[in-house]
Motif scaffolding. Structure first.
Motif, mmCIF file in Angstrom:
data_model
loop_
_atom_site.group_PDB
_atom_site.id
_atom_site.type_symbol
_atom_site.label_atom_id
_atom_site.label_comp_id
_atom_site.label_asym_id
_atom_site.label_seq_id
_atom_site.Cartn_x
_atom_site.Cartn_y
_atom_site.Cartn_z
ATOM 1 N N ALA C 169 0.853 -1.187 0.000
ATOM 2 C CA ALA C 169 0.000 0.000 0.000
ATOM 3 C C ALA C 169 0.886 1.233 0.000
ATOM 4 O O ALA C 169 1.943 1.258 0.645
ATOM 5 N N GLN C 174 -2.596 4.483 4.896
ATOM 6 C CA GLN C 174 -2.919 3.209 4.244
ATOM 7 C C GLN C 174 -3.497 2.197 5.218
ATOM 8 O O GLN C 174 -3.440 2.366 6.442
ATOM 9 N N ASP C 175 -4.000 1.159 4.641
ATOM 10 C CA ASP C 175 -4.708 0.116 5.358
ATOM 11 C C ASP C 175 -3.749 -1.036 5.645
ATOM 12 O O ASP C 175 -2.729 -1.173 4.997
ATOM 13 N N GLY C 177 -4.796 -4.135 5.411
ATOM 14 C CA GLY C 177 -5.343 -5.289 4.720
ATOM 15 C C GLY C 177 -4.586 -5.635 3.452
ATOM 16 O O GLY C 177 -3.913 -4.811 2.846
ATOM 17 N N GLU C 178 -4.746 -6.889 3.059
ATOM 18 C CA GLU C 178 -4.034 -7.391 1.892
ATOM 19 C C GLU C 178 -5.019 -8.083 0.968
ATOM 20 O O GLU C 178 -6.003 -8.671 1.409
ATOM 21 N N ARG C 215 -4.467 1.956 -1.169
ATOM 22 C CA ARG C 215 -4.770 1.859 0.264
ATOM 23 C C ARG C 215 -4.496 0.457 0.782
ATOM 24 O O ARG C 215 -4.233 0.267 1.961
ATOM 25 N N LEU C 216 -4.628 -0.541 -0.069
ATOM 26 C CA LEU C 216 -4.427 -1.931 0.321
ATOM 27 C C LEU C 216 -3.142 -2.455 -0.308
ATOM 28 O O LEU C 216 -2.655 -1.903 -1.302
ATOM 29 N N TYR C 218 -1.294 -5.678 -2.252
ATOM 30 C CA TYR C 218 -1.739 -6.705 -3.215
ATOM 31 C C TYR C 218 -0.669 -7.758 -3.348
ATOM 32 O O TYR C 218 0.497 -7.434 -3.598
ATOM 33 N N ARG C 244 -7.712 -9.656 3.329
ATOM 34 C CA ARG C 244 -9.084 -9.150 3.458
ATOM 35 C C ARG C 244 -9.962 -9.621 2.311
ATOM 36 O O ARG C 244 -11.124 -9.927 2.512
ATOM 37 N N GLU C 352 -10.518 -0.654 -3.131
ATOM 38 C CA GLU C 352 -9.772 0.549 -2.755
ATOM 39 C C GLU C 352 -10.678 1.640 -2.188
ATOM 40 O O GLU C 352 -10.306 2.360 -1.280
#
Lengths: 438, 438, 438
Positions: C169, C174-175, C177-178, C215-216, C218, C244, C352
């Motif tokens: 991210a 940012q978050d 989560g993935e 934000r996530l 990947y 996530r 996102e």
């Protein structure tokens, strides 16, 4: 369920008295309206909040009063006069005394091309401006190059006013819950929106003030739209938690079918009561919440999220007369007003009667025979034939009286009318088989 | 799922033996019936509760026995004799030996105008009275001015009797749960209601007593209706918590389609088993709970709220023969009895087989190949072709074996037959991929 | 929602390059494929796991490589040659160099009677065997009594290889989560299954690596089917909790409508995003989870139960070309690949943009006028016309911004497009009326 002592004519009489008053969200007109209400019911308290007061995210605006408004030809001939119809003046117009070109004037005119004979209702509360509302026909006559505009208004520090009545619970073992009725009364000559609701609320208050058996308390507020409910909420921020059910009343005098708009919660008790009554008794329809319409927008904002729905007949924006001069004393009828009064009393009856019964004999069935209830057929409650109950209704109430089911839950599972279930519960309480929750 | 060793004729033979006995909620007839059952199955215990004992909200009534009842013309001609049909006597009639006027007699007669050839079944357990039940045709012959009434009954302190059998779980790693079967056996000459259920229960008990692989315990109670279940509940108030599934058996011998009446809970395991079987195997229908009918009313009272449904063929009150002399040995058929026996054994099979499996290899799929289960096609379980399972069924069981899904949940999500899912779970347990919850 | 910089031809070019490589679950072909990917994107890490390593319930198999395979007549005439089509060799065939009778040979032949011109794709990873896949037509020509079989393969200790890229991210705030994308790349000359997904994943990675507003995070994994995901899960058992959303990509290049197969959870966010997009934008269909198909079987095993769905066009086993030589470069089209690329970018856009907004002005409505949002019509977000929003959308976002509703929840309750709701939320954040959860 309702005692229809209030006559259609009494309701219509209120509308005739309220309709002509020139009102806005502040000023003399709304205070005159509150004084009218105060003359009809006991204990109305009128609150005044100074301009400039911060209320939630808003500020109480300056007070506005109007004394006259005309458009004249330069020859002196009057083309539009506020005295003819108090919708002619754009609400919150600033004072003007000037000769203006036609092109300048036209920037300040409001009409409805599709309804050429009707005068629209328009406001400019939060943007300083002036203007006239007129029919498309009237507007077509304004062909001169110049006109004299005369607007005699005052806009300055003053007060926002609203009225409030609390009718306390009177029944023994009363409840702590409160019911809120919210009625906007800021519109000028619009009979349905909302002189109708003011008229009905007056009579509902009179009914409730005469009763000595109320389990819930009832609060009625008469407010200017939007800024009024925001002001009231700002001043009652901590006590609104006691509101168990709430209802915004609006446009209740026309001949349309009743429309209940759900609260944001969607499944609050009042939503279920209204849905039950629409199906069983009223006809009409239930529409889902949306964050647009009347003051339910404020009560249902996420911070409050109160169980407040909105009762209307034809919904806002969905009838041709809406916000025009055609919303007049012909559009509202005594019969329409009286039926709406009945709907509200039906809702009150359900709010008053419903509870979560608890069986005092939950292990096995109680022996109804030795209590005179075996194959009992219950008598009517007042003059409501639906309140007759049978043996099966008694058995259903006993079977579901575990404190988790309301009387409405029981009625719906049993497929029995709510009034019959309520009457059966009463009968069982009389023989000590049933109790209210502690 | 069932082993149909019991023949239709055996079941019908029991009905023929039980039908003629004159029974009431107390007295010699019900004890004679319990003794018949005791002669057919092992370990029936018979309990006696003294008149006047308080049971929940009720009191055990006096014991009633009848020895004869006639209506005679003053000439001596017998018009009605209890010996002709034991329905003729109103249950719990007090003794009478008197000459009565026709108008007085008529206050004590019960007939069915719409079914002129049938004798109704009527009771007056809790209101002291006397009476005769007769056909409308018989009644039309009573035209004299006076009749001699002779009722030889005894009503006085005595005992209420019921029978009970517990078949304990026998499987290794057995369960603590118990299954309750409740059978009312208080009615006189009514074959379907409820000699049919007594007959079937005897054979179900015999099946279960012969098994050594029961995971659950099974309790059968043979009781008088209403007061019997209330008495049993009063004496077992604390232990009913072990009842996991329960079933009231009633009217199981006619040719109607099976009817499963849900428990008050509506979604208890037994409700789901019955719904599954109605859809997949039995036909018939599921009807919702209502607090009327048979002893499920007591088991499903809010204080107990047990998972007890009711299995019938034609439901009470919905067949023309109900509570009349037409509910006789012609109305009940060997085939109807035998099919009902099968339904109960189907339910037992589901109760026995269902559990919430837990995968012992929950991270990723287990490698089925090295366990001989890759593309395995599972063999039949006994003679049930539905118990054949495929690879997909194995994968579904493994995938949902998280302790939150029952085998029935898995079957329904996977769209596979329950017996196939149960057989697949067995296969996975054999290779240590699956376990029962601790 | 997507920037379609990637052209159909670029995607098809990748497929053309990947398609001819001879791959299996281990060996040189899959490593050559990973090297191709590595040449197109940044930061691909390639992992090697030794044969014999225990992974969850499985063991990494021996590495297999093939160098040639023929069936020849005893005269030397070549009847089948692996060089003609690399599907001809049964995957994981052991080495053979022998003259065999026709009846012996036939035990090792695989063909499809119903599709006489197609060569099937077959494997025998976990049972040592040898074999040839050929068309029914080719097989009909094998009429001699004996043939010379020559299979030059190596099966022995080696490595299982897979590729992995993490795109972190990059957005401020940012978050954690993935998002997991899982692509199997173990099949030889099958263009749709799964060269198509490898090609698309390469271009999705290039898009995401170019962005600075993610934000996530990947994660893309390129793995052999089944054993690859099991191996990856075994090595990442504790970190998968950060996933996530996840998506298995398979068969994405044909002309069929998109098919989204739900995760085991069924109502995970990704399931709802895909359902929304199928309905609002893509067409196609949503199918329920079942524990069969691709690597979602492993991600959705009960111990992991990850929110991983599967995106396909024509689903596995439901198109005639599936697992045959007809799954070739004609079956896959540039347009089909490009549309699938767009679907994935749509999903990324929703992942996102979605969040659970919190109103910073939850008591009453905020006054939009003084923030320039009264009767605001929001501009487009990029070139997506659906992202235009109206006043009502703003009011809905504010009304439901209680931290319990996602933007998708709001869109669905309001009946507004998700992109419009997301754009309205952006506008409200810019004027500090809305925030992300802390």
């Amino acid at each position: 369920m309702t005692d229809m002592a209030t006559s259609p004519d009494i309701l219509y009489g209120h509308v005739k008295n309220i309709y002509p008053v020139f009102r806005s969200i502040t000023g003399k007109g709304i205070r005159q309206t509150l004084e009218y209400i105060s003359g009809k019911v006991k204990d109305l308290s009128i609150s005044h909040v100074a301009s400039g007061t911060e209320v939630l995210d808003w500020t109480v605006p300056e007070e506005w009063n109007a004394y006259g408004a005309t458009i004249r030809r330069t020859t002196g001939e009057v083309m539009i006069d506020w005295a003819w119809c108090n919708l002619h003046l754009l609400q919150y117009s600033i004072p003007v005394h000037a000769r203006v070109s036609r092109s300048e004037l036209e920037k300040h005119l409001y009409w409805i091309e599709e309804q050429p004979d009707l005068i629209p209702y328009r406001t400019s509360y939060y943007r300083k401006d002036w203007g006239f509302c007129l029919s498309a026909h009237q507007r077509s006559l304004l062909t001169d190059d110049e006109y004299d505009v005369d607007i005699r208004t005052e806009l300055g520090p003053g007060r926002l006013s609203y009225g409030e009545i609390l009718i306390p619970a009177t029944a023994p073992g009363q409840d702590t819950g409160e019911v809120l009725f919210s009625i906007h009364c800021c519109h000028p000559a619009l009979a349905n929106d909302n002189a109708s609701s003011v008229a009905i609320a007056i009579e509902v208050i009179r009914e409730l003030q005469a009763r000595t058996d109320l389990r819930l308390s009832y609060r009625f507020i008469f407010i200017p739209g939007t800024i009024g409910s925001i002001t009231w909420l700002a001043r009652n921020r901590d006590t609104v938690r006691y509101i168990r059910h709430g209802l915004v009343l609006s446009c209740l005098g026309d001949a349309g079918a009743p429309t209940y708009k759900q609260s944001r919660q969607g499944n609050a008790a009042i939503d279920r009561y209204a849905a039950y009554l629409v199906q069983a008794r009223w006809g009409g329809k239930v529409v889902p919440f949306e964050p647009y319409g009347y003051d339910e927008r404020q009560y249902c904002s996420p911070g409050f999220n109160l169980a407040v729905g909105c009762l209307m007949r034809s919904p806002n924006g969905q009838f041709a007369q809406y916000h025009t001069s055609a919303d007049n004393l012909d559009f509202v009828t005594p019969a329409g007003l009286h039926a709406s009064f009945g709907f509200i009393m039906d809702l009150v009856a359900m709010m008053e009667k419903d509870f979560h019964p608890i069986s005092l004999c939950p292990y096995g069935e109680p022996q109804l025979g030795r209590r005179g209830l075996y194959r009992a057929i219950g008598g009517h409650d007042g003059d409501d034939p639906e309140s007759a109950f049978d043996q099966m209704t008694l058995l259903w109430v006993l079977n579901l009286a575990d404190g988790k089911h309301s009387l409405l839950d029981i009625a719906q599972r049993a497929g029995k009318p709510f009034p019959a279930v309520a009457a059966a519960a009463e009968a069982l309480m009389r023989v000590d088989l049933l109790a209210r929750p502690a």
